[in-house]
Design an enzyme around this catalytic site. Structure first.
Site, PDB file in Angstrom:
ATOM      1  N   SER A  38       3.556 -11.112  -3.745  1.00  0.00           N
ATOM      2  CA  SER A  38       2.842  -9.837  -3.770  1.00  0.00           C
ATOM      3  C   SER A  38       3.826  -8.694  -3.964  1.00  0.00           C
ATOM      4  O   SER A  38       4.988  -8.776  -3.545  1.00  0.00           O
ATOM      5  CB  SER A  38       2.128  -9.684  -2.424  1.00  0.00           C
TER       6      SER A  38
ATOM      7  N   LYS B  49       5.406 -13.249   3.029  1.00  0.00           N
ATOM      8  CA  LYS B  49       5.658 -13.436   1.591  1.00  0.00           C
ATOM      9  C   LYS B  49       7.163 -13.430   1.315  1.00  0.00           C
ATOM     10  O   LYS B  49       7.664 -14.233   0.543  1.00  0.00           O
ATOM     11  CB  LYS B  49       4.962 -12.348   0.771  1.00  0.00           C
TER      12      LYS B  49
ATOM     13  N   TYR C 188       2.308  -9.477   7.311  1.00  0.00           N
ATOM     14  CA  TYR C 188       1.848 -10.154   6.086  1.00  0.00           C
ATOM     15  C   TYR C 188       2.960 -10.135   5.034  1.00  0.00           C
ATOM     16  O   TYR C 188       3.302 -11.167   4.436  1.00  0.00           O
ATOM     17  CB  TYR C 188       0.593  -9.458   5.546  1.00  0.00           C
TER      18      TYR C 188
HETATM   19  P1  NAD Z   1      -8.704 -15.085  -0.660  1.00  0.00           P
HETATM   20  O1  NAD Z   1      -8.739 -14.909   0.811  1.00  0.00           O
HETATM   21  O2  NAD Z   1      -9.915 -14.770  -1.447  1.00  0.00           O
HETATM   22  O3  NAD Z   1      -8.245 -16.581  -1.024  1.00  0.00           O
HETATM   23  C1  NAD Z   1      -7.369 -17.330  -0.205  1.00  0.00           C
HETATM   24  C2  NAD Z   1      -8.047 -18.675   0.063  1.00  0.00           C
HETATM   25  O4  NAD Z   1      -7.182 -19.480   0.878  1.00  0.00           O
HETATM   26  C3  NAD Z   1      -9.367 -18.526   0.810  1.00  0.00           C
HETATM   27  O5  NAD Z   1     -10.374 -19.235   0.115  1.00  0.00           O
HETATM   28  C4  NAD Z   1      -9.097 -19.160   2.189  1.00  0.00           C
HETATM   29  O6  NAD Z   1     -10.253 -19.790   2.696  1.00  0.00           O
HETATM   30  C5  NAD Z   1      -7.971 -20.119   1.861  1.00  0.00           C
HETATM   31  N1  NAD Z   1      -7.076 -20.448   2.969  1.00  0.00           N
HETATM   32  C6  NAD Z   1      -6.502 -19.588   3.847  1.00  0.00           C
HETATM   33  N2  NAD Z   1      -5.714 -20.286   4.698  1.00  0.00           N
HETATM   34  C7  NAD Z   1      -5.773 -21.589   4.341  1.00  0.00           C
HETATM   35  C8  NAD Z   1      -5.184 -22.786   4.821  1.00  0.00           C
HETATM   36  N3  NAD Z   1      -4.357 -22.786   5.869  1.00  0.00           N
HETATM   37  N4  NAD Z   1      -5.471 -23.962   4.201  1.00  0.00           N
HETATM   38  C9  NAD Z   1      -6.311 -23.976   3.142  1.00  0.00           C
HETATM   39  N5  NAD Z   1      -6.927 -22.888   2.658  1.00  0.00           N
HETATM   40  C10 NAD Z   1      -6.645 -21.701   3.242  1.00  0.00           C
HETATM   41  O7  NAD Z   1      -7.441 -14.252  -1.203  1.00  0.00           O
HETATM   42  P2  NAD Z   1      -6.995 -13.955  -2.702  1.00  0.00           P
HETATM   43  O8  NAD Z   1      -7.151 -12.500  -2.945  1.00  0.00           O
HETATM   44  O9  NAD Z   1      -7.599 -14.942  -3.627  1.00  0.00           O
HETATM   45  O10 NAD Z   1      -5.430 -14.229  -2.540  1.00  0.00           O
HETATM   46  C11 NAD Z   1      -4.824 -15.452  -2.952  1.00  0.00           C
HETATM   47  C12 NAD Z   1      -3.325 -15.364  -2.677  1.00  0.00           C
HETATM   48  O11 NAD Z   1      -2.792 -14.236  -3.391  1.00  0.00           O
HETATM   49  C13 NAD Z   1      -2.976 -15.150  -1.217  1.00  0.00           C
HETATM   50  O12 NAD Z   1      -1.825 -15.913  -0.924  1.00  0.00           O
HETATM   51  C14 NAD Z   1      -2.670 -13.665  -1.132  1.00  0.00           C
HETATM   52  O13 NAD Z   1      -1.760 -13.380  -0.104  1.00  0.00           O
HETATM   53  C15 NAD Z   1      -2.058 -13.419  -2.498  1.00  0.00           C
HETATM   54  N6  NAD Z   1      -2.180 -12.005  -2.931  1.00  0.00           N
HETATM   55  C16 NAD Z   1      -3.407 -11.401  -2.959  1.00  0.00           C
HETATM   56  C17 NAD Z   1      -3.505 -10.058  -3.330  1.00  0.00           C
HETATM   57  C18 NAD Z   1      -4.832  -9.351  -3.325  1.00  0.00           C
HETATM   58  O14 NAD Z   1      -4.834  -8.108  -3.238  1.00  0.00           O
HETATM   59  N7  NAD Z   1      -5.962 -10.042  -3.439  1.00  0.00           N
HETATM   60  C19 NAD Z   1      -2.347  -9.329  -3.697  1.00  0.00           C
HETATM   61  C20 NAD Z   1      -1.127  -9.998  -3.685  1.00  0.00           C
HETATM   62  C21 NAD Z   1      -1.048 -11.340  -3.296  1.00  0.00           C
HETATM   63  N1  UFG Z   2      -7.676   3.249  -0.285  1.00  0.00           N
HETATM   64  C1  UFG Z   2      -8.516   4.246   0.134  1.00  0.00           C
HETATM   65  N2  UFG Z   2      -9.636   3.890   0.821  1.00  0.00           N
HETATM   66  C2  UFG Z   2      -9.963   2.600   1.101  1.00  0.00           C
HETATM   67  C3  UFG Z   2      -9.087   1.580   0.647  1.00  0.00           C
HETATM   68  C4  UFG Z   2      -7.944   1.936  -0.032  1.00  0.00           C
HETATM   69  O1  UFG Z   2      -8.255   5.419  -0.083  1.00  0.00           O
HETATM   70  O2  UFG Z   2     -10.984   2.347   1.748  1.00  0.00           O
HETATM   71  C5  UFG Z   2      -6.488   3.614  -1.054  1.00  0.00           C
HETATM   72  C6  UFG Z   2      -5.174   3.235  -0.374  1.00  0.00           C
HETATM   73  O3  UFG Z   2      -4.766   4.242   0.501  1.00  0.00           O
HETATM   74  C7  UFG Z   2      -4.254   3.051  -1.588  1.00  0.00           C
HETATM   75  C8  UFG Z   2      -5.192   2.527  -2.669  1.00  0.00           C
HETATM   76  O4  UFG Z   2      -6.502   2.888  -2.276  1.00  0.00           O
HETATM   77  O5  UFG Z   2      -3.761   4.296  -1.993  1.00  0.00           O
HETATM   78  C9  UFG Z   2      -5.138   1.012  -2.834  1.00  0.00           C
HETATM   79  O6  UFG Z   2      -5.338   0.387  -1.570  1.00  0.00           O
HETATM   80  P1  UFG Z   2      -5.623  -1.168  -1.423  1.00  0.00           P
HETATM   81  O7  UFG Z   2      -5.824  -1.450   0.024  1.00  0.00           O
HETATM   82  O8  UFG Z   2      -6.684  -1.598  -2.367  1.00  0.00           O
HETATM   83  O9  UFG Z   2      -4.270  -1.832  -1.958  1.00  0.00           O
HETATM   84  P2  UFG Z   2      -2.789  -1.724  -1.422  1.00  0.00           P
HETATM   85  O10 UFG Z   2      -1.934  -1.350  -2.588  1.00  0.00           O
HETATM   86  O11 UFG Z   2      -2.680  -0.911  -0.213  1.00  0.00           O
HETATM   87  O12 UFG Z   2      -2.483  -3.232  -0.977  1.00  0.00           O
HETATM   88  C10 UFG Z   2      -2.846  -4.340  -1.804  1.00  0.00           C
HETATM   89  C11 UFG Z   2      -3.060  -5.561  -0.929  1.00  0.00           C
HETATM   90  C12 UFG Z   2      -1.772  -5.981  -0.297  1.00  0.00           C
HETATM   91  C13 UFG Z   2      -0.747  -6.195  -1.348  1.00  0.00           C
HETATM   92  C14 UFG Z   2      -0.598  -4.967  -2.207  1.00  0.00           C
HETATM   93  C15 UFG Z   2       0.343  -5.223  -3.348  1.00  0.00           C
HETATM   94  O13 UFG Z   2      -4.000  -5.274   0.084  1.00  0.00           O
HETATM   95  O14 UFG Z   2      -1.961  -7.208   0.364  1.00  0.00           O
HETATM   96  O15 UFG Z   2      -1.861  -4.593  -2.751  1.00  0.00           O
HETATM   97  O16 UFG Z   2      -0.059  -6.368  -4.028  1.00  0.00           O
HETATM   98  F1  UFG Z   2       0.427  -6.476  -0.752  1.00  0.00           F
END
Ligand code: NAD
Ligand code: UFG
Length: 337
Positions: A126, A154, A150
């Site tokens: 991430s 990572k 979190y």
């Molecule tokens: P998500 O929660 O939709 O998907 C993650 C899945 O993993 C879920 O279906 C959950 O049930 C499963 N899971 C959690 N713990 C588990 C375990 N111990 N064993 C098996 N399954 C398990 O999240 P996502 O947005 O699809 O994210 C996928 C990956 O990408 C994550 O590792 C997250 O940290 C990373 N990521 C997400 C974002 C974002 O903003 N969505 C940004 C950067 C990185």
């Molecule tokens: N924001 C609002 N109101 C809300 C939600 C978000 O104003 O209700 C704003 C935040 O302050 C930020 C922007 O919208 O300025 C984006 O916020 P997000 O929570 O959507 O995303 P972030 O960049 O804060 O974080 C996300 C994931 C993290 C990840 C990061 C980089 O939540 O897990 O992107 O990948 F690490």
């Protein structure tokens, strides 16, 4: 036996879209998920889109015994590891759950892969590993730091993977640093379905648009950005999914490991995101301003150059596509799956 790709977290948001991409590209895919943050209904939606079945097992990546059984039974040639917990706020109040699920879960998975001779891995990292970025756009050699548990998971996993590669050059590992995934599959059959109140901007706006929430709270309008609101790099989830496909192909074709940003390179403010969503749903999104959210940075967007050079990949979809697809999904599924 056909080569299979094991996808952990297969029913989650990014995992499900990536499974569609892999199946459509002709890969045999096996999905596992413990369903702690997703619904098994995703599977029938994937089948409808691709016209192919996804063999799936409810399995926790911390369950070494059953992982080994699966790896004995199936000819797995690479793993895409999405499974993990991702809510920054909860990670602050429940760090042990995050260390256990994300770090211990990944180590258990790695040990099982090591035992069964699987040496190709794509890992979901991430942009959070950049902490408070000093410069934007962010390149992969920028300093790394963790600002919450979190992010620490990572960062620690990235470091473990680097040590593993060092110990055994047979490992080929793609570390993908995602920026802000948004949007949904264009059919409206797959999308993001947060269990609780959404933490992220796009799902929150979508739930306001569909009438589940009254008003979006914008966290801060005094940042040093053009309109004072936070700037991020929103990337369409299907572009992200294609980035996994390109990474996998490179792991099979080139004997090296790599770390790349997956983002568009475009910074978008909260107010710009709201305006784009309003255009897509043809509704006004009520907003109110509050103070900054602790831990948020002013501006975070990627340099996508390495991904272009190494993978021949670049994001193709625009903010308007992300909003239109996100809205189609939310309108079709106002209460999720
Ligand atoms: P998500 O929660 O939709 O998907 C993650 C899945 O993993 C879920 O279906 C959950 O049930 C499963 N899971 C959690 N713990 C588990 C375990 N111990 N064993 C098996 N399954 C398990 O999240 P996502 O947005 O699809 O994210 C996928 C990956 O990408 C994550 O590792 C997250 O940290 C990373 N990521 C997400 C974002 C974002 O903003 N969505 C940004 C950067 C990185
Ligand atoms: N924001 C609002 N109101 C809300 C939600 C978000 O104003 O209700 C704003 C935040 O302050 C930020 C922007 O919208 O300025 C984006 O916020 P997000 O929570 O959507 O995303 P972030 O960049 O804060 O974080 C996300 C994931 C993290 C990840 C990061 C980089 O939540 O897990 O992107 O990948 F690490």
């Amino acid at each position: 036996m056909t080569r299979s790709i094991l996808v952990t977290g297969a029913t989650g948001y990014i995992g499900s879209h990536t499974c569609v991409c892999l199946l459509e590209a002709g890969w045999r895919v096996i999905g596992i998920d413990n369903l702690c943050n997703s619904s098994p209904r995703v599977l029938s939606h994937i089948a409808r889109i691709t016209d192919r079945e996804l063999p799936f097992q409810v399995l926790d990546v911390r369950d070494h015994v059953n992982l080994c059984r699966l790896l004995q039974r199936e000819e797995v040639s690479a793993v895409i590891h999405f499974a993990g917990l991702k809510a920054v706020g909860t990670s602050v109040s429940q760090p042990l759950n995050y260390f256990d699920n994300n770090i211990a879960g990944t180590l258990t998975l790695l040990r099982a892969l090591h035992q069964h001779g699987v040496r190709k891995l794509v890992f979901s990292s991430s942009a959070t590993v950049y902490g408070e970025p000093k410069h934007v756009p962010i390149t992969e050699d920028a300093p790394l730091s963790a600002t919450n548990p979190y992010g620490r998971t990572k960062l620690i996993i990235e470091q473990c993977l680097a040590d593993l590669r060092q110990s055994d050059p047979e490992w080929r590992i793609a570390t993908l640093r995602y920026f802000n995934p948004a949007g949904a599959h264009e059919t409206g059959l797959l999308g993001e379905d947060p269990r609780d109140t959404p933490n992220n901007l796009m799902p929150y706006i979508a739930q306001v648009a569909v009438g589940r929430r009254k008003c979006l709270t914008i966290f801060g309008n005094d940042y040093p950005t053009p309109d004072g609101t936070g700037v991020r790099d929103y990337i369409h989830v299907m572009d992200l999914a294609r980035g996994h496909l390109a990474s996998l192909e490179r792991l099979f074709n080139k004997p090296d490991s790599f770390t790349v940003n997956l983002g568009t390179g475009q910074g978008v403010s909260v107010l710009e995101a709201v305006a784009a969503f309003e255009a897509a749903c043809e509704k006004k999104i009520p907003v109110r301003f509050s103070g900054r959210r602790p831990g948020d940075v002013a501006s975070c967007y990627a340099s996508p150059e390495s991904a272009r050079e190494l993978l021949g990949w670049r994001a193709e979809k625009q903010l308007a596509d992300m909003c239109a697809d996100h809205w189609r999904w939310q309108r079709n599924h106002p209460n999720g799956y």
